[in-house]
Design a protein around this motif. Structure first.
Motif, mmCIF file in Angstrom:
data_model
loop_
_atom_site.group_PDB
_atom_site.id
_atom_site.type_symbol
_atom_site.label_atom_id
_atom_site.label_comp_id
_atom_site.label_asym_id
_atom_site.label_seq_id
_atom_site.Cartn_x
_atom_site.Cartn_y
_atom_site.Cartn_z
ATOM 1 N N ASN A 1 -5.494 -1.343 -0.925
ATOM 2 C CA ASN A 1 -5.264 -0.777 -2.226
ATOM 3 C C ASN A 1 -6.459 -0.499 -2.671
ATOM 4 N N ARG A 2 -8.200 -1.053 -2.456
ATOM 5 C CA ARG A 2 -8.474 -0.602 -3.036
ATOM 6 C C ARG A 2 -9.580 0.380 -2.050
ATOM 7 N N GLN A 3 -9.178 0.225 -0.852
ATOM 8 C CA GLN A 3 -10.455 1.548 0.051
ATOM 9 C C GLN A 3 -8.894 2.758 -0.532
ATOM 10 N N GLU A 4 -7.738 2.863 -0.778
ATOM 11 C CA GLU A 4 -7.238 4.042 -1.368
ATOM 12 C C GLU A 4 -7.848 4.374 -2.251
ATOM 13 N N LEU A 5 -7.876 3.833 -3.192
ATOM 14 C CA LEU A 5 -8.557 4.112 -4.570
ATOM 15 C C LEU A 5 -9.973 4.437 -4.507
ATOM 16 N N ARG A 6 -10.330 4.117 -4.123
ATOM 17 C CA ARG A 6 -11.980 4.145 -3.796
ATOM 18 C C ARG A 6 -11.979 5.491 -3.025
ATOM 19 N N LEU B 1 -4.696 -5.644 -9.098
ATOM 20 C CA LEU B 1 -3.963 -7.126 -9.515
ATOM 21 C C LEU B 1 -2.768 -7.050 -8.953
ATOM 22 N N ASP B 2 -1.750 -6.158 -9.228
ATOM 23 C CA ASP B 2 -0.515 -6.234 -8.529
ATOM 24 C C ASP B 2 -0.610 -6.372 -6.979
ATOM 25 N N ALA B 3 -1.665 -6.486 -6.295
ATOM 26 C CA ALA B 3 -2.042 -6.787 -5.098
ATOM 27 C C ALA B 3 -2.666 -8.133 -4.541
ATOM 28 N N LEU B 4 -3.360 -8.772 -5.243
ATOM 29 C CA LEU B 4 -4.188 -10.174 -5.614
ATOM 30 C C LEU B 4 -4.362 -11.188 -4.507
ATOM 31 N N TYR B 5 -4.391 -11.469 -3.608
ATOM 32 C CA TYR B 5 -4.586 -12.490 -2.496
ATOM 33 C C TYR B 5 -3.864 -11.990 -1.210
ATOM 34 N N THR B 6 -3.621 -10.641 -1.377
ATOM 35 C CA THR B 6 -1.986 -9.841 -0.191
ATOM 36 C C THR B 6 -3.244 -9.044 1.035
ATOM 37 N N GLU B 7 -2.658 -8.618 1.790
ATOM 38 C CA GLU B 7 -3.339 -8.128 2.819
ATOM 39 C C GLU B 7 -3.536 -6.476 1.865
ATOM 40 N N ALA B 8 -2.788 -6.287 0.341
ATOM 41 C CA ALA B 8 -2.777 -4.514 0.707
ATOM 42 C C ALA B 8 -3.539 -3.899 -1.187
ATOM 43 N N GLU B 9 -4.525 -6.190 -1.075
ATOM 44 C CA GLU B 9 -5.147 -5.401 -2.195
ATOM 45 C C GLU B 9 -6.263 -5.094 -1.650
ATOM 46 N N GLU B 10 -6.882 -5.470 -0.253
ATOM 47 C CA GLU B 10 -8.012 -4.166 0.005
ATOM 48 C C GLU B 10 -7.640 -2.781 0.802
ATOM 49 N N ASN C 1 1.062 -1.363 0.131
ATOM 50 C CA ASN C 1 0.127 -0.158 0.056
ATOM 51 C C ASN C 1 0.756 0.970 0.149
ATOM 52 N N ALA C 2 2.292 1.124 0.355
ATOM 53 C CA ALA C 2 2.857 2.502 0.528
ATOM 54 C C ALA C 2 3.337 2.876 -0.666
ATOM 55 N N ARG C 3 3.767 2.296 -2.209
ATOM 56 C CA ARG C 3 3.733 2.186 -3.015
ATOM 57 C C ARG C 3 2.039 2.955 -3.796
ATOM 58 N N LEU C 4 1.214 2.423 -3.477
ATOM 59 C CA LEU C 4 0.357 3.006 -4.541
ATOM 60 C C LEU C 4 0.189 4.503 -3.623
ATOM 61 N N LYS C 5 0.717 5.092 -2.149
ATOM 62 C CA LYS C 5 -0.293 6.157 -1.639
ATOM 63 C C LYS C 5 1.684 6.753 -1.832
ATOM 64 N N ALA C 6 2.515 6.675 -1.993
ATOM 65 C CA ALA C 6 3.481 7.808 -3.011
ATOM 66 C C ALA C 6 3.612 7.649 -4.295
ATOM 67 N N ARG C 7 2.754 7.510 -5.310
ATOM 68 C CA ARG C 7 1.950 7.118 -6.587
ATOM 69 C C ARG C 7 0.807 8.351 -6.556
ATOM 70 N N LEU C 8 0.333 8.004 -5.812
ATOM 71 C CA LEU C 8 -1.360 9.053 -6.034
ATOM 72 C C LEU C 8 -0.049 10.581 -5.574
#
Length: 526
Positions: free
Chosen positions: A167-172, A156-165, A98-105
């Motif tokens: 990342n989904r909430q972060e994008l939402r 998709l990058d985080a499928l089946y990991t804790e980061a999937e949910e 999730n940290a990588r997504l936050k940095a990208r946003l």
């Protein structure tokens, strides 16, 4: 032939046009979309030109008339207006945490804050995005165009990991201003591979128009047969010359290898542009779909549901809802497999609205089956490839013992990923996969008057009907006799009696204790 430049891997429309690359003109469809302020969503597989499509839209909405000279939109657009454009892309990075997504946003929003001279207020990317949209509108006096590319990659990058949910909430949260800022938005276009349910990502965007399965835009990405012949005739002729075949033969093989994608029913198929252009450039019918490696989400899907995917290798009936939206909580991976381009629409039954999904072409079929088989058996890759080649030759030569001995060696031990009570599905899956990879025509569960045959393999001059049975503590002879009797009693061979080919009926007996293929018995004559 004068050298022409093919736009392989080029995602920037300005670079393509200024570099004099061949461009398959999609601008009439872009103009049609731009006539409304409706928010659009388009799902297409990787390497289908989604990024180039958004880049083309970007320059169009920026009023760059100079880049569209000679294209369809030049004669359609009378008022080349410059709109403020926000382009949001997730294609460059990987988002396993999730940290990588936050940095990208943060990087995305910071770029536009700098462009519009906005002093950063707080750390919430969503609030900052809302400020950027409003400021862009106020400073330019025009509504904002928002283009979002690969919106689902962080999921998709985080499928089946804790980061999937996470990342989904972060994008939402990040996309939440799109509803409240509607009055400031001139045009919104979102692309991705999968369509995650609106409630999970685009909360509030109930009016989002999903054009992924519409006829009007089925060819918005990809190359149709007519476009192939219109734009690439010199390359086809050069390919035919290099391969020592006629132009007609070259076109037929191009279609078998790279055509066949249908994004709704009753429409012309389209070619995968990346694979097609690579073939034309190098004048070779290579397998380019998997050349940069198997997507991680496909491998994760197979590992998560190793035995469910056997249903996908011989045509899968599905309703639209079963493959249109990916619901993370459902465990249904069909939308991911379909929308990633490994399956496509091959048929449609109008009365009950059932779609038939299957491989689009031989290139994808071979690559997908190779990935599947690699997860099902422990045989080294090089050895497995040689084994499949030998199976192909053995079937052609009607050497059933040799062909089945190869299968027996491949599944001598039950993989640890397969539970013993699932071994029947495992054996059926691997047997079918290995036959299918030979390139001969293969069908499973072929319907007859009295039942369904397990596997049928047809070569140029022979038909093999296989009945698969588990021994379940019984003797080999007893189970084999039962299998051959079932073939005869149910008339599995009747439809092939007048085919003029050698007919073989084959009983395959597997161990219910996970010890592989016990043996086989063949009946039939020339």
């Amino acid at each position: 032939m004068e050298e022409r430049f093919l736009p392989i891997g080029i995602q920037d429309f300005e670079k393509l046009r200024k570099g004099s690359h061949v461009y398959v003109d999609k601008t009439a469809l872009i103009y049609k979309l731009a006539q409304t302020s409706t928010p659009y969503f388009l799902s297409r597989p990787r390497r289908f030109g989604k990024s180039l499509l958004l880049s083309t839209m970007e320059y169009y909405f920026q009023g760059r008339k100079d880049l569209f000279e000679g294209l369809a939109i030049e004669g359609l657009e009378k008022d080349w207006t410059e709109w403020p454009v926000l382009k949001i892309s997730f294609g460059l990075n990987s988002y396993e945490d999730n940290a990588r997504l936050k940095a990208r946003l943060n990087a995305i929003v910071s770029e536009y804050e700098k462009l519009y001279g906005i002093e950063r207020q707080g750390d919430d990317p969503a609030e900052r995005l809302a400020a950027v949209i409003q400021t862009a509108y106020e400073k330019t006096g025009r509504q904002v165009v928002i283009l979002i590319d690969e919106y689902d990659k962080p999921i998709l990058d985080a499928l089946y990991t804790e980061a999937e949910e996470q990342n989904r909430q972060e994008l939402r949260s990040f996309y939440s201003p799109l509803k409240d800022c509607d009055k400031y938005i001139r045009f919104l276009f979102i692309t991705g591979i999968t369509k995650v349910s609106h409630v999970n990502i685009f909360s509030g965007l109930n009016q989002l128009d999903d054009i992924s399965l519409t006829k009007d835009y089925s060819a918005l990405c990809g190359i149709s047969r007519a476009e192939l012949e219109r734009y690439f005739t010199p390359e086809i002729e050069a390919l035919a010359g290099e391969q020592e075949m006629s132009v007609g033969e070259a076109k037929e093989k191009l279609a078998r290898m790279y055509d066949g994608y249908h994004f709704t029913h009753d429409v012309e198929g389209v070619y995968n542009p990346f694979c097609l252009l690579k073939c034309l450039k190098y004048k070779d019918f290579g397998s380019y779909w998997f050349e940069s490696g198997t997507p991680s989400f496909l491998v994760k899907s197979i590992q998560n549901q190793p035995l469910e995917l056997e249903n996908l290798v011989n045509g899968r009936l599905a309703t639209e809802n079963q493959f249109k939206n990916y619901d993370p909580g459902s465990g249904n991976m069909l939308p991911v497999i379909y929308q990633s381009g490994y399956l496509t629409i091959k048929g449609f039954e109008k009365e009950d609205r059932f779609y038939t999904l299957d491989f689009p072409n031989r290139e994808v079929e071979e690559g997908f089956l190779d990935v599947l088989l690699g997860k099902f058996v422990s045989v080294p890759y090089d050895d497995m490839g040689l084994a499949i080649d030998n199976m192909r030759i053995a079937l052609r030569n009607k050497d059933m013992d040799k062909a089945l001995a190869i299968i027996q060696a491949a599944i001598a031990d039950l993989p640890t990923v397969v539970k013993k009570d699932m071994c029947e599905n495992y054996y059926e899956s691997v047997t079918h996969l290995m036959f299918r990879m030979t390139g001969w025509r293969v069908a499973s569960e072929l319907q007859s008057v009295a039942g369904r045959s397990d596997v049928v393999v047809a070569t140029k001059d022979a038909v093999y009907i296989f009945e698969l049975k588990m021994d379940r503590g019984r003797s080999f002879d007893e189970v084999a006799a039962e299998a051959l009797h079932q073939i005869d009693a149910n008339g599995y061979a009747d439809r092939f009696a007048v085919a003029g080919k050698a007919l073989r009926k084959v009983a395959l007996v597997f161990s219910s204790e996970g010890k592989g293929l016990v043996g086989w018995k063949v009946a039939g004559a020339e």
